[in-house]
Design an enzyme around this catalytic site. Structure first.
Site, PDB file in Angstrom:
ATOM      1  N   HIS A   1       0.818  -1.220   0.000  1.00  0.00           N
ATOM      2  CA  HIS A   1       0.000   0.000   0.000  1.00  0.00           C
ATOM      3  C   HIS A   1       0.852   1.270   0.000  1.00  0.00           C
ATOM      4  O   HIS A   1       0.380   2.334  -0.425  1.00  0.00           O
ATOM      5  CB  HIS A   1      -0.929  -0.005   1.217  1.00  0.00           C
ATOM      6  CG  HIS A   1      -2.208   0.741   1.013  1.00  0.00           C
ATOM      7  ND1 HIS A   1      -2.315   1.858   0.204  1.00  0.00           N
ATOM      8  CD2 HIS A   1      -3.450   0.544   1.525  1.00  0.00           C
ATOM      9  CE1 HIS A   1      -3.566   2.305   0.231  1.00  0.00           C
ATOM     10  NE2 HIS A   1      -4.276   1.526   1.023  1.00  0.00           N
TER      11      HIS A   1
ATOM     12  N   ASP B   1     -10.025  -6.869 -18.400  1.00  0.00           N
ATOM     13  CA  ASP B   1     -10.376  -7.876 -19.413  1.00  0.00           C
ATOM     14  C   ASP B   1      -9.100  -8.351 -20.092  1.00  0.00           C
ATOM     15  O   ASP B   1      -8.435  -7.583 -20.786  1.00  0.00           O
ATOM     16  CB  ASP B   1     -11.345  -7.271 -20.431  1.00  0.00           C
ATOM     17  CG  ASP B   1     -11.790  -8.261 -21.501  1.00  0.00           C
ATOM     18  OD1 ASP B   1     -11.340  -9.422 -21.474  1.00  0.00           O
ATOM     19  OD2 ASP B   1     -12.574  -7.857 -22.378  1.00  0.00           O
TER      20      ASP B   1
END
Length: 439
Positions: free
Chosen positions: A152, A385
């Site tokens: 993070h 995708d």
């Protein structure tokens, strides 16, 4: 569900014939004050795709191409010439793990937020200080689950999601969009003279000696933290908005309504004394709030927290509209001036002189009487995708931090919201009984 790991390797940026990073001007990227204010921990998320999915070799090659545009994720944390924490652009690589499952994915769907899902992604402890770790798991039915684990300190949720999107675009052979913006030095300069307008001690910073005062629950089954997934339908949210916006000049946002409702429900479930103070920390993205705006493709952290605060009695005895007003006021306060005040304070020397550390402490496993909210409602997880279609399911990994609330858009795509709510098991039945009530 048995997961078998077949290979684990470091994937490095694939520069092709040029052999070097295009446009590379530095080998070290110092962390900004906003990076350092964030959680020094790894966050894991899980995507699920129906077949067909590209072969693992194609995914690996796409990852190598994406890392050319996002060298941070192939680097390591270290220090720069001044001794400050930095990302070393050494192209050491991101971890790529190939695995299989012995069941059809449908037999375990929807995946539940339990320790079982930990087998679907690498742990941040698995690699030699790698900043990005990825596991691709093929199920017996041909479905694909991709688990990401990312440090993070390198980037916030939006920037990390942009990298995931870039990987899928590189795999399909299309241009990376949004174009990554790596310049961390230009956006967060302190002003001259410094102008600290807000109090940041006790907000983004705390004294070092309190950094390890971790509150833990007592032993026993009742003190186990369990994570419950709550689904709020579009119809429920519409009713909640109508109730919370009554008499207001404009409707309140989905985020504010859902957070207000869950703050009240979790406070009721905890059984807090009416006079006890409770707050909710809401992550606020500064990209559009700062002037000049920070580009959407910026690759680092641009997050600070709004912290509306009240007493437990005020919160639960007054209508949800009151909680929404508290949240709206505090979120609006985290504006350009607040971000710049934070930057000035972080560069004033007070942090070093007073031995302050970030309040964002990954060691805090129990947040009660408070709540922390990570909203992923606007992050385009479902745009990813690889060539076989978008994911049909997405979730955060199992993260049993009591009071750490994660919100994300439902995979139904109809405006409904999923909330992952961790509470002590002793409080969970009460929470389940009140979380769908609009009283």
């Amino acid at each position: 569900m048995k997961i078998t790991v077949h290979s684990s390797k470091a994937v490095k940026p694939e520069y092709g014939a040029c052999g070097v990073a295009p446009g590379c001007t530095a080998d070290v990227v110092p962390l900004t004050v906003l990076d350092k204010a964030n959680f020094d921990t790894y966050i894991s998320v899980i995507y699920a795709f129906h077949p067909p999915a590209p072969p693992n070799a194609v995914l690996e090659a796409g990852l190598g191409r994406a890392l050319v545009d996002y060298r941070e994720w192939a680097g390591r944390l270290g220090v720069d010439a001044n001794g400050d924490r930095a990302i070393l652009l050494n192209d050491a690589g991101a971890r790529f793990v190939e695995a299989t499952a012995d069941v059809a994915l449908d037999s375990v769907m929807p995946l539940k937020p339990t320790s079982e899902v930990l087998s679907l992604h690498p742990s941040g402890d698995d690699g030699p200080e790698e900043l990005m770790l990825i596991q691709v798991t093929r199920f017996a039915c041909g479905s694909l689950v991709v688990g990401f684990t990312a440090q993070h300190l390198v980037s916030d949720g939006r920037a990390t999601s942009n990298f995931f999107l870039a990987w899928s675009q590189a795999t399909r052979g299309v241009a990376v969009d949004p174009v990554p913006v790596h310049d961390r030095a230009s956006f967060f300069h302190p002003r001259e003279p410094l102008h600290v307008e807000y109090e940041h001690r006790g907000v983004e910073f705390k004294p070092y000696e309190k950094a390890h005062d971790v509150v833990c629950g007592a032993d026993g089954d009742e003190d186990e933290v369990v994570v419950n997934k709550v689904h709020f339908s579009r119809e429920f949210i519409s009713k909640l908005k109508a109730q919370a916006s009554a008499g207001a000049p404009r409707p309140c946002s989905t985020l504010q309504c859902v957070v207000a409702h869950l703050w009240r429900s979790m406070t009721m479930a905890r059984g807090l004394d009416g006079g006890e103070t409770t707050s909710v920390a809401i992550a606020v993205d500064g990209r559009a709030r700062m002037s000049p705006q920070v580009p959407d493709g910026y690759t680092g952290n641009v997050i600070l927290w709004a912290r509306p605060t009240t007493t437990a009695g005020e919160l639960v005895d007054r209508p949800v509209k009151h909680a929404v007003e508290l949240i709206s006021r505090e979120v609006a306060r985290i504006n350009d001036g607040y971000f710049k005040s934070f930057i000035d304070f972080a560069n004033s020397g007070a942090v070093e002189k007073e031995r302050l550390v970030a309040t964002a402490d990954a060691a805090d496993m129990v947040l009660s009487p408070n709540i922390e909210v990570d909203s992923w409602l606007r992050i385009p997880f479902y745009d990813m995708d690889f060539g076989g279609g978008r994911p049909f399911f997405f979730m955060p990994s199992y993260l049993p931090v009591e009071g750490l609330l994660i919100l994300l858009p439902s995979f139904l795509g109809d405006g409904s919201v999923d909330a992952y709510v961790p509470l002590f098991s002793r409080d969970m039945n009460t929470f389940k009984n009140c979380c769908y009530s609009l009283d």
